[in-house]
Design a protein around this motif. Structure first.
Motif, PDB file in Angstrom:
ATOM      1  N   ASP A  52       0.799  -1.229   0.000  1.00 65.33           N
ATOM      2  CA  ASP A  52       0.000   0.000   0.000  1.00 65.33           C
ATOM      3  C   ASP A  52       0.830   1.277   0.000  1.00 65.33           C
ATOM      4  N   ASP A  53       2.115   1.184  -0.199  1.00 66.64           N
ATOM      5  CA  ASP A  53       2.988   2.362  -0.166  1.00 66.64           C
ATOM      6  C   ASP A  53       3.171   2.973  -1.555  1.00 66.64           C
ATOM      7  N   GLY A  54       2.141   2.910  -2.371  1.00 67.63           N
ATOM      8  CA  GLY A  54       2.271   3.371  -3.746  1.00 67.63           C
ATOM      9  C   GLY A  54       2.311   4.879  -3.900  1.00 67.63           C
ATOM     10  N   PHE A  55       2.293   5.312  -5.151  1.00 63.07           N
ATOM     11  CA  PHE A  55       2.411   6.721  -5.515  1.00 63.07           C
ATOM     12  C   PHE A  55       1.010   7.317  -5.690  1.00 63.07           C
ATOM     13  N   ASP A  56       0.919   8.625  -5.736  1.00 67.24           N
ATOM     14  CA  ASP A  56      -0.360   9.306  -5.863  1.00 67.24           C
ATOM     15  C   ASP A  56      -0.214  10.456  -6.841  1.00 67.24           C
ATOM     16  N   ARG A  57      -1.144  10.560  -7.786  1.00 64.05           N
ATOM     17  CA  ARG A  57      -1.039  11.623  -8.794  1.00 64.05           C
ATOM     18  C   ARG A  57      -1.224  13.012  -8.196  1.00 64.05           C
ATOM     19  N   LEU A  58      -1.779  13.101  -6.981  1.00 64.60           N
ATOM     20  CA  LEU A  58      -1.970  14.402  -6.354  1.00 64.60           C
ATOM     21  C   LEU A  58      -0.729  14.870  -5.604  1.00 64.60           C
ATOM     22  N   SER A  59       0.294  14.058  -5.586  1.00 64.23           N
ATOM     23  CA  SER A  59       1.531  14.442  -4.911  1.00 64.23           C
ATOM     24  C   SER A  59       2.406  15.262  -5.847  1.00 64.23           C
ATOM     25  N   GLU A  60       3.242  16.128  -5.265  1.00 67.03           N
ATOM     26  CA  GLU A  60       4.198  16.900  -6.062  1.00 67.03           C
ATOM     27  C   GLU A  60       5.604  16.334  -5.974  1.00 67.03           C
ATOM     28  N   ASN A  61       5.751  15.185  -5.293  1.00 68.27           N
ATOM     29  CA  ASN A  61       7.086  14.628  -5.110  1.00 68.27           C
ATOM     30  C   ASN A  61       7.638  14.086  -6.421  1.00 68.27           C
ATOM     31  N   ALA A  62       8.927  14.247  -6.604  1.00 70.10           N
ATOM     32  CA  ALA A  62       9.569  13.728  -7.812  1.00 70.10           C
ATOM     33  C   ALA A  62       9.622  12.206  -7.797  1.00 70.10           C
ATOM     34  N   VAL A  63       9.745  11.633  -6.607  1.00 74.46           N
ATOM     35  CA  VAL A  63       9.750  10.172  -6.455  1.00 74.46           C
ATOM     36  C   VAL A  63       8.855   9.823  -5.279  1.00 74.46           C
ATOM     37  N   PRO A  64       8.318   8.592  -5.229  1.00 75.70           N
ATOM     38  CA  PRO A  64       7.448   8.202  -4.110  1.00 75.70           C
ATOM     39  C   PRO A  64       8.181   8.254  -2.783  1.00 75.70           C
ATOM     40  N   GLY A  65       7.461   8.600  -1.731  1.00 77.79           N
ATOM     41  CA  GLY A  65       8.048   8.617  -0.396  1.00 77.79           C
ATOM     42  C   GLY A  65       8.120   7.214   0.191  1.00 77.79           C
ATOM     43  N   LEU A  66       9.187   6.948   0.938  1.00 80.73           N
ATOM     44  CA  LEU A  66       9.377   5.634   1.562  1.00 80.73           C
ATOM     45  C   LEU A  66       9.786   5.811   3.020  1.00 80.73           C
ATOM     46  N   GLU A  67       9.058   6.679   3.728  1.00 86.64           N
ATOM     47  CA  GLU A  67       9.437   7.002   5.100  1.00 86.64           C
ATOM     48  C   GLU A  67       9.034   5.938   6.107  1.00 86.64           C
ATOM     49  N   SER A  68       8.116   5.049   5.726  1.00 83.28           N
ATOM     50  CA  SER A  68       7.556   4.112   6.688  1.00 83.28           C
ATOM     51  C   SER A  68       7.964   2.685   6.368  1.00 83.28           C
ATOM     52  N   ASP A  69       8.025   1.860   7.408  1.00 83.44           N
ATOM     53  CA  ASP A  69       8.265   0.429   7.255  1.00 83.44           C
ATOM     54  C   ASP A  69       6.903  -0.239   7.133  1.00 83.44           C
ATOM     55  N   MET A  70       6.475  -0.529   5.908  1.00 89.10           N
ATOM     56  CA  MET A  70       5.132  -1.022   5.686  1.00 89.10           C
ATOM     57  C   MET A  70       4.926  -2.435   6.236  1.00 89.10           C
ATOM     58  N   GLU A  71       5.965  -3.233   6.257  1.00 80.83           N
ATOM     59  CA  GLU A  71       5.844  -4.578   6.845  1.00 80.83           C
ATOM     60  C   GLU A  71       5.489  -4.462   8.322  1.00 80.83           C
ATOM     61  N   VAL A  72       6.181  -3.575   9.024  1.00 79.15           N
ATOM     62  CA  VAL A  72       5.928  -3.388  10.456  1.00 79.15           C
ATOM     63  C   VAL A  72       4.557  -2.749  10.674  1.00 79.15           C
ATOM     64  N   ALA A  73       4.239  -1.742   9.873  1.00 75.35           N
ATOM     65  CA  ALA A  73       2.946  -1.075  10.021  1.00 75.35           C
ATOM     66  C   ALA A  73       1.792  -2.049   9.818  1.00 75.35           C
ATOM     67  N   THR A  74       1.929  -2.936   8.844  1.00 74.80           N
ATOM     68  CA  THR A  74       0.884  -3.932   8.585  1.00 74.80           C
ATOM     69  C   THR A  74       0.679  -4.834   9.789  1.00 74.80           C
ATOM     70  N   GLU A  75       1.761  -5.299  10.377  1.00 75.55           N
ATOM     71  CA  GLU A  75       1.646  -6.165  11.551  1.00 75.55           C
ATOM     72  C   GLU A  75       1.105  -5.403  12.754  1.00 75.55           C
ATOM     73  N   GLN A  76       1.494  -4.145  12.900  1.00 76.38           N
ATOM     74  CA  GLN A  76       0.985  -3.368  14.029  1.00 76.38           C
ATOM     75  C   GLN A  76      -0.519  -3.163  13.918  1.00 76.38           C
ATOM     76  N   GLN A  77      -1.013  -2.830  12.734  1.00 77.41           N
ATOM     77  CA  GLN A  77      -2.451  -2.667  12.588  1.00 77.41           C
ATOM     78  C   GLN A  77      -3.178  -3.989  12.808  1.00 77.41           C
ATOM     79  N   ALA A  78      -2.570  -5.076  12.403  1.00 76.56           N
ATOM     80  CA  ALA A  78      -3.177  -6.393  12.634  1.00 76.56           C
ATOM     81  C   ALA A  78      -3.362  -6.657  14.129  1.00 76.56           C
ATOM     82  N   GLY A  79      -2.507  -6.063  14.961  1.00 75.06           N
ATOM     83  CA  GLY A  79      -2.672  -6.196  16.404  1.00 75.06           C
ATOM     84  C   GLY A  79      -3.981  -5.606  16.886  1.00 75.06           C
TER      85      GLY A  79
END
Length: 462
Positions: A52-79
């Motif tokens: 779910d860490d994809g890009f968005d056409r409404l963003s102005e970033n030159a490249v997608p942001g990767l600030e979060s650890d999505m594997e960890v976030a997924t497991e945390q929400q599963a908690g």
């Protein structure tokens, strides 16, 4: 903080997609929940996945942001999902509800009409579109190249859909569909409205009020029924102040508006748009980031900021004035911050049915609820005595725990709440006041400015 622009509604197509939705007038008043507490029976959630860490056409970033650890976030929400189920709640997943709505409308043409309006990039090949496609999880559309060898963007990230509270909230008589000022998040509103109109999993929940049709912004994190006849509504930051009298008329309940930021209406977000006192407004983003109900007549909330006696002597104001004097922050932003904090938490009561205002003077939220006999547990626990001790306690304990969404909790069973781990002083204060606190690790989640209350959309409580 999201960066986005005005979204296009496409009224005719959206209206066709809603043709089968049961109306409030057709179904009559049904009691789905009487307040923000009580045994949680059914709740809408959106479990994220690492993709779910994809890009968005409404963003102005030159490249997608990767600030979060999505594997960890997924497991945390599963908690959180595990805790909800363990406490007896039935969870309905947005992905499953969406798949059901697509299956129910594909042959009739309603799905294709809705898709061309809400997700135009996918509408040219509607027969192949699935729930995974819309959610940006379909490998066939992720990281694709065009014939000329360059990137082809198909679907935007739907990561923020996990904050299901914001897209809609349940009132005693039916659902309130929300409308975000953010173009990015308004796609969630349209997606959820389609699901509620057509998914077999959500067929029992009528729409009592549709903010998309009204064209006025509201986000569910600002809305909280504390009694069947009283809605608390945070306004001025993400929810339009004009919603107070409107909901008092349409939902036939008293509405107590709580000012977050003072402005007449909410303007649409646009890429690169900076807001006055942006960081302070993110810290106090929605009502549920600084106030939640935890028991009958009992709330968990930020101390000092919601009391008129501390309008200009609260620790945050002391910090801002000192930082301005010493040249640490921009003087103009400091002045706007002090204005915001002075007025923050001011309440106005809009009477049920008529929407007429009742003057409450200069009372703030805690002041008013104290007149109604409410009890409060404060983020960070009990306050020490003396200005110096209070300031040190706020900066070292209250502010960090507030930032970690300590005030943002959800109840699944009476007498206990679900909260993020990592806020020990607030947890101890709740336990001292007689509540059981179930926690789960959430370092990646709180960094996105939301908590357990934001991650759940209760549909039915006992």
């Amino acid at each position: 903080m999201e960066i986005s622009r005005r979204g296009l509604m496409g009224g005719v197509a959206a209206g066709a997609a809603l043709a089968a939705a049961p109306s409030f007038a057709q179904t009559g008043a049904s009691r789905f929940l009487s307040s923000d507490i009580g045994a949680l029976k059914t709740v809408l959630v959106h479990s994220i996945v690492p993709q779910d860490d994809g890009f968005d056409r409404l963003s102005e970033n030159a490249v997608p942001g990767l600030e979060s650890d999505m594997e960890v976030a997924t497991e945390q929400q599963a908690g959180l999902i595990r805790l909800l189920k363990a406490q007896g709640a039935q969870t309905i997943e947005v992905a499953d509800a969406l798949a059901g709505a697509i299956a129910a409308t594909r042959r009739s043409g309603i799905f294709e009409t809705w898709l061309r309006t809400a997700f135009p990039g996918l509408g040219l090949d509607a027969d192949r579109v699935t729930a995974a496609t819309i959610l940006g999880r379909d490998p066939a559309i992720r990281n694709r190249l065009r014939d000329d060898g360059d990137y082809r963007h198909y679907a935007d990230t739907t990561l923020s859909t996990m904050w299901t509270r914001d897209s809609a909230f349940m009132a005693p008589a039916g659902l309130v569909m929300c409308r975000s000022a953010s173009g990015r998040r308004r796609r969630e509103n349209m997606l959820l409205r389609f699901c509620y109109a057509h998914s077999p999993l959500l067929k029992d929940y009528p729409i009592a009020f549709d903010a998309l049709s009204e064209g006025i912004s509201i986000e569910g994190g600002d809305a909280m029924f504390v009694r069947p006849d009283l809605l608390l509504l945070g306004t001025g930051n993400r929810t339009d102040p004009r919603m107070g009298p409107l909901l008092a008329k349409r939902l036939d309940c008293d509405v107590l508006t709580v000012q977050t930021y003072s402005q007449d209406f909410i303007r649409p977000d646009r890429p690169g748009l900076e807001f006055p006192v942006q960081q302070l407004r993110v810290l106090l983003l929605h009502l549920d980031t600084y106030f939640t109900q935890v028991a009958p007549g009992h709330a968990l909330c930020v101390p000092w900021l919601l009391e008129q006696a501390h309008a200009e002597t609260n620790p945050l104001s002391r910090f801002v004035r000192g930082a301005r004097t010493q040249g640490m922050i921009d003087p103009e932003d400091a002045e706007k911050s002090l204005e915001m904090l002075k007025e923050f938490g001011r309440v106005k009561l809009w009477k049920r049915g008529s929407g007429t205002p009742e003057d409450l003077g200069e009372m703030k939220l805690v002041d008013y609820l104290r007149t109604q006999g409410w009890k409060f547990t404060f983020v960070g626990g009990a306050s020490p005595e003396g200005d110096q001790a209070v300031f040190a306690h706020f900066m070292a304990t209250v502010y960090p725990e507030l930032r970690r969404q300590a005030a943002n909790v959800v109840q699944a069973r009476p007498g206990r709440v679900i909260a993020y781990a990592g806020n020990p002083m607030t947890k101890a204060a709740l336990e001292k006041d007689g509540l059981i606190v179930d926690t789960f690790p959430a370092r990646e989640l709180w960094a996105w400015h939301g908590g357990p209350h934001c991650l759940t959309q209760p549909l039915l409580r006992a």
